[in-house]
Design a protein around this motif. Sequence first.
Motif, PDB file in Angstrom:
ATOM      1  N   LYS A 226       0.843  -1.193   0.000  1.00  7.37           N
ATOM      2  CA  LYS A 226       0.000   0.000   0.000  1.00  7.37           C
ATOM      3  C   LYS A 226       0.876   1.241   0.000  1.00  7.37           C
ATOM      4  O   LYS A 226       2.058   1.187   0.345  1.00  7.37           O
ATOM      5  CB  LYS A 226      -0.944   0.012   1.205  1.00  7.37           C
ATOM      6  CG  LYS A 226      -0.254  -0.035   2.563  1.00  7.37           C
ATOM      7  CD  LYS A 226      -1.285  -0.119   3.692  1.00  7.37           C
ATOM      8  CE  LYS A 226      -0.618  -0.218   5.051  1.00  7.37           C
ATOM      9  NZ  LYS A 226      -1.599  -0.343   6.145  1.00  7.37           N
ATOM     10  N   LYS A 227       0.294   2.338  -0.381  1.00  8.44           N
ATOM     11  CA  LYS A 227       1.047   3.573  -0.520  1.00  8.44           C
ATOM     12  C   LYS A 227       1.480   4.127   0.832  1.00  8.44           C
ATOM     13  O   LYS A 227       0.788   3.970   1.835  1.00  8.44           O
ATOM     14  CB  LYS A 227       0.207   4.616  -1.256  1.00  8.44           C
ATOM     15  CG  LYS A 227      -0.069   4.270  -2.701  1.00  8.44           C
ATOM     16  CD  LYS A 227      -0.862   5.371  -3.382  1.00  8.44           C
ATOM     17  CE  LYS A 227      -1.088   5.050  -4.857  1.00  8.44           C
ATOM     18  NZ  LYS A 227      -1.839   6.115  -5.553  1.00  8.44           N
ATOM     19  N   THR A 228       2.649   4.776   0.808  1.00 11.93           N
ATOM     20  CA  THR A 228       3.102   5.523   1.972  1.00 11.93           C
ATOM     21  C   THR A 228       3.368   6.956   1.528  1.00 11.93           C
ATOM     22  O   THR A 228       3.577   7.226   0.342  1.00 11.93           O
ATOM     23  CB  THR A 228       4.381   4.915   2.582  1.00 11.93           C
ATOM     24  OG1 THR A 228       5.416   4.898   1.582  1.00 11.93           O
ATOM     25  CG2 THR A 228       4.131   3.506   3.070  1.00 11.93           C
ATOM     26  N   TYR A 229       3.381   7.870   2.495  1.00  7.37           N
ATOM     27  CA  TYR A 229       3.550   9.282   2.179  1.00  7.37           C
ATOM     28  C   TYR A 229       4.702   9.876   2.991  1.00  7.37           C
ATOM     29  O   TYR A 229       4.863   9.515   4.154  1.00  7.37           O
ATOM     30  CB  TYR A 229       2.250  10.037   2.487  1.00  7.37           C
ATOM     31  CG  TYR A 229       1.076   9.533   1.694  1.00  7.37           C
ATOM     32  CD1 TYR A 229       0.802  10.033   0.424  1.00  7.37           C
ATOM     33  CD2 TYR A 229       0.262   8.517   2.200  1.00  7.37           C
ATOM     34  CE1 TYR A 229      -0.271   9.548  -0.317  1.00  7.37           C
ATOM     35  CE2 TYR A 229      -0.812   8.028   1.464  1.00  7.37           C
ATOM     36  CZ  TYR A 229      -1.075   8.551   0.209  1.00  7.37           C
ATOM     37  OH  TYR A 229      -2.124   8.047  -0.536  1.00  7.37           O
ATOM     38  N   PRO A 230       5.553  10.673   2.370  1.00  4.67           N
ATOM     39  CA  PRO A 230       5.406  11.308   1.055  1.00  4.67           C
ATOM     40  C   PRO A 230       5.954  10.492  -0.122  1.00  4.67           C
ATOM     41  O   PRO A 230       5.964  10.988  -1.248  1.00  4.67           O
ATOM     42  CB  PRO A 230       6.221  12.593   1.222  1.00  4.67           C
ATOM     43  CG  PRO A 230       7.318  12.189   2.146  1.00  4.67           C
ATOM     44  CD  PRO A 230       6.681  11.236   3.131  1.00  4.67           C
ATOM     45  N   ARG A 248      14.429  -7.843  -2.791  1.00  4.92           N
ATOM     46  CA  ARG A 248      13.762  -7.025  -1.779  1.00  4.92           C
ATOM     47  C   ARG A 248      14.033  -7.558  -0.386  1.00  4.92           C
ATOM     48  O   ARG A 248      13.876  -8.758  -0.115  1.00  4.92           O
ATOM     49  CB  ARG A 248      12.250  -7.008  -2.032  1.00  4.92           C
ATOM     50  CG  ARG A 248      11.454  -6.178  -1.011  1.00  4.92           C
ATOM     51  CD  ARG A 248       9.962  -6.345  -1.232  1.00  4.92           C
ATOM     52  NE  ARG A 248       9.500  -7.654  -0.836  1.00  4.92           N
ATOM     53  CZ  ARG A 248       9.051  -7.976   0.398  1.00  4.92           C
ATOM     54  NH1 ARG A 248       9.029  -7.051   1.342  1.00  4.92           N
ATOM     55  NH2 ARG A 248       8.634  -9.189   0.658  1.00  4.92           N
ATOM     56  N   ALA A 249      14.452  -6.691   0.517  1.00  6.65           N
ATOM     57  CA  ALA A 249      14.587  -7.071   1.923  1.00  6.65           C
ATOM     58  C   ALA A 249      13.197  -7.388   2.466  1.00  6.65           C
ATOM     59  O   ALA A 249      12.212  -6.739   2.105  1.00  6.65           O
ATOM     60  CB  ALA A 249      15.235  -5.948   2.714  1.00  6.65           C
ATOM     61  N   ALA A 250      13.111  -8.379   3.333  1.00  9.60           N
ATOM     62  CA  ALA A 250      11.808  -8.879   3.790  1.00  9.60           C
ATOM     63  C   ALA A 250      10.936  -7.793   4.399  1.00  9.60           C
ATOM     64  O   ALA A 250       9.709  -7.818   4.275  1.00  9.60           O
ATOM     65  CB  ALA A 250      12.016 -10.016   4.790  1.00  9.60           C
ATOM     66  N   PHE A 251      11.538  -6.807   5.044  1.00  6.13           N
ATOM     67  CA  PHE A 251      10.759  -5.773   5.728  1.00  6.13           C
ATOM     68  C   PHE A 251      10.328  -4.644   4.798  1.00  6.13           C
ATOM     69  O   PHE A 251       9.498  -3.812   5.149  1.00  6.13           O
ATOM     70  CB  PHE A 251      11.582  -5.175   6.877  1.00  6.13           C
ATOM     71  CG  PHE A 251      12.910  -4.609   6.441  1.00  6.13           C
ATOM     72  CD1 PHE A 251      12.999  -3.362   5.868  1.00  6.13           C
ATOM     73  CD2 PHE A 251      14.074  -5.345   6.596  1.00  6.13           C
ATOM     74  CE1 PHE A 251      14.213  -2.842   5.462  1.00  6.13           C
ATOM     75  CE2 PHE A 251      15.296  -4.857   6.193  1.00  6.13           C
ATOM     76  CZ  PHE A 251      15.369  -3.588   5.621  1.00  6.13           C
ATOM     77  N   SER A 252      10.894  -4.586   3.595  1.00  3.56           N
ATOM     78  CA  SER A 252      10.701  -3.438   2.720  1.00  3.56           C
ATOM     79  C   SER A 252       9.295  -3.390   2.137  1.00  3.56           C
ATOM     80  O   SER A 252       8.765  -4.390   1.667  1.00  3.56           O
ATOM     81  CB  SER A 252      11.729  -3.479   1.590  1.00  3.56           C
ATOM     82  OG  SER A 252      11.614  -2.343   0.772  1.00  3.56           O
ATOM     83  N   GLN A 253       8.723  -2.203   2.160  1.00  2.00           N
ATOM     84  CA  GLN A 253       7.371  -1.985   1.633  1.00  2.00           C
ATOM     85  C   GLN A 253       7.341  -2.160   0.126  1.00  2.00           C
ATOM     86  O   GLN A 253       8.247  -1.725  -0.586  1.00  2.00           O
ATOM     87  CB  GLN A 253       6.914  -0.573   1.983  1.00  2.00           C
ATOM     88  CG  GLN A 253       5.460  -0.307   1.700  1.00  2.00           C
ATOM     89  CD  GLN A 253       4.591  -0.538   2.916  1.00  2.00           C
ATOM     90  OE1 GLN A 253       5.085  -0.931   3.962  1.00  2.00           O
ATOM     91  NE2 GLN A 253       3.308  -0.307   2.787  1.00  2.00           N
ATOM     92  N   SER A 254       6.302  -2.801  -0.374  1.00  2.00           N
ATOM     93  CA  SER A 254       6.102  -2.965  -1.814  1.00  2.00           C
ATOM     94  C   SER A 254       4.980  -2.060  -2.289  1.00  2.00           C
ATOM     95  O   SER A 254       4.162  -1.588  -1.499  1.00  2.00           O
ATOM     96  CB  SER A 254       5.754  -4.424  -2.142  1.00  2.00           C
ATOM     97  OG  SER A 254       6.801  -5.294  -1.792  1.00  2.00           O
ATOM     98  N   GLY A 255       4.937  -1.840  -3.603  1.00  3.70           N
ATOM     99  CA  GLY A 255       3.863  -1.046  -4.173  1.00  3.70           C
ATOM    100  C   GLY A 255       4.266  -0.487  -5.522  1.00  3.70           C
ATOM    101  O   GLY A 255       5.454  -0.379  -5.838  1.00  3.70           O
ATOM    102  N   ASP A 256       3.277  -0.115  -6.295  1.00  6.03           N
ATOM    103  CA  ASP A 256       3.549   0.448  -7.611  1.00  6.03           C
ATOM    104  C   ASP A 256       4.285   1.775  -7.533  1.00  6.03           C
ATOM    105  O   ASP A 256       4.871   2.227  -8.521  1.00  6.03           O
ATOM    106  CB  ASP A 256       2.236   0.636  -8.373  1.00  6.03           C
ATOM    107  CG  ASP A 256       1.599  -0.689  -8.762  1.00  6.03           C
ATOM    108  OD1 ASP A 256       2.328  -1.696  -8.805  1.00  6.03           O
ATOM    109  OD2 ASP A 256       0.374  -0.716  -9.007  1.00  6.03           O
ATOM    110  N   PHE A 257       4.254   2.420  -6.367  1.00  2.00           N
ATOM    111  CA  PHE A 257       4.915   3.716  -6.219  1.00  2.00           C
ATOM    112  C   PHE A 257       6.422   3.590  -6.050  1.00  2.00           C
ATOM    113  O   PHE A 257       7.145   4.582  -6.166  1.00  2.00           O
ATOM    114  CB  PHE A 257       4.328   4.470  -5.015  1.00  2.00           C
ATOM    115  CG  PHE A 257       4.640   3.833  -3.689  1.00  2.00           C
ATOM    116  CD1 PHE A 257       5.719   4.262  -2.931  1.00  2.00           C
ATOM    117  CD2 PHE A 257       3.855   2.794  -3.189  1.00  2.00           C
ATOM    118  CE1 PHE A 257       6.005   3.684  -1.700  1.00  2.00           C
ATOM    119  CE2 PHE A 257       4.140   2.208  -1.969  1.00  2.00           C
ATOM    120  CZ  PHE A 257       5.221   2.651  -1.212  1.00  2.00           C
ATOM    121  N   VAL A 258       6.930   2.386  -5.780  1.00  2.00           N
ATOM    122  CA  VAL A 258       8.368   2.194  -5.576  1.00  2.00           C
ATOM    123  C   VAL A 258       9.111   2.480  -6.880  1.00  2.00           C
ATOM    124  O   VAL A 258       8.793   1.919  -7.926  1.00  2.00           O
ATOM    125  CB  VAL A 258       8.667   0.763  -5.095  1.00  2.00           C
ATOM    126  CG1 VAL A 258      10.181   0.514  -5.050  1.00  2.00           C
ATOM    127  CG2 VAL A 258       8.055   0.529  -3.718  1.00  2.00           C
TER     128      VAL A 258
END
Length: 413
Positions: A226-230, A248-258
């Motif tokens: 999901k998206k994070t801001y900013p 990808r590190a296991a803790f790293s956030q995924s999403g199309d915004f990456v």
Amino acid sequence: MHDYSPLRPRTPLLLTLALTASLAAAPAAVADSASDQCTFSSTNHKYSGTPWALQRVNLDELWSQSKGRHVRVAVIDTGVDTANPQLTDAVDASLGENLLPPKVKGKPIERGNTHGTTDTVGHGTRVAGIIAARPMKGTGFVGLAPEATIIPIKQNDAEGHGTATTLAQAIRYAIDVKAQVINISQDTTNAVPPDDDLRNAIDAALAHKIVVVASAGNDGLGGNDKKTYPASYGGVLAVAASDRNNERAAFSQSGDFVGVAAPGVDMISTVPKGGHCSDNGTSFSAPYVAAVAALIKAKHPDWTAREVVAQIEQTAERSITGHDSRVGWGVVDPVRALTEDDHPIESPHPDPGLTHAQAPTPAKLTLGETPQERTARIATYVAIGAAVLVAALGGGAIALRDARRRRPLETRP
């Protein structure tokens, strides 16, 4: 409507969990044993080797192109401690700012230097070191852009007293002091979008050709997407964390915004007063990319923010031809970003001729023989059979001859 809810620094996980707020912009972090052992003192341990995140880069080739000379990088964080000798000459305290109020909830806040160079958390000092730490005898650690200038903007602390509003103020301050790159290793808690003030501040920075780099977040353990801001605002280069295998590190956030990924595991960097410590998180992936942006800006000062971001994304090491929600366009490749730069581009594009970091092609599973394989097998058997027959006939003739020679003379015809 303004958002006055606190921001949490991306410090070790136990501390982060204690800093709760509905709209907190927080630096990312995961539990790391090295962080628990890290102490701030002038005699703190100095990392003698070269960190793995730097070993993956040919620094001589990289620095033959650019060292980020005179590029101003605003580090909006928990402050930067210039007592660490690798940062003393890297930080321009005269341009720094402390945006924390002198008192919060009736309790005094440790302000330190009024220009934001005192970091009681250590987070901002780590971030600054990854960008622009100067070389020093006795350690292989150095910033990727060792001639860039850090502008320290203290906007957060261990208690998360920073807010989305003060983050917007920090961005506008960075614009006023003519920053060329802004690093934001923070995000809003629970991926909640703040009001338009932060969005407008980001847009203003982009309009001034400032490259804005932000950490993607550390809530990826549960498959969070999901998206994070900013980080997810248009124009911001969102950075995920990668490991030693460029995954990808296991803790790293995924999403199309990456946008891209960068090393974020066991990241060695500077700490207050002196020495080094190790930490994990997208907080330390973002400055790795911000440093590359500074290198590009020094070499191509007229490139727009969009062009710098596109260059970083296009030259990243990919395992697929296009964009991936886990690592974006790939893991940043500093050398390629500085050497494959004949002309600026506006946006990255899929690479059908991919040759770097290509995933291996799995072997085909054959359930039976093909006609060609069967013909080859029969031919082999025939050849072997003929050889055996020739050998047998030859051996038989010799045996018959020898037998005749051994028969008694009287029995011979």
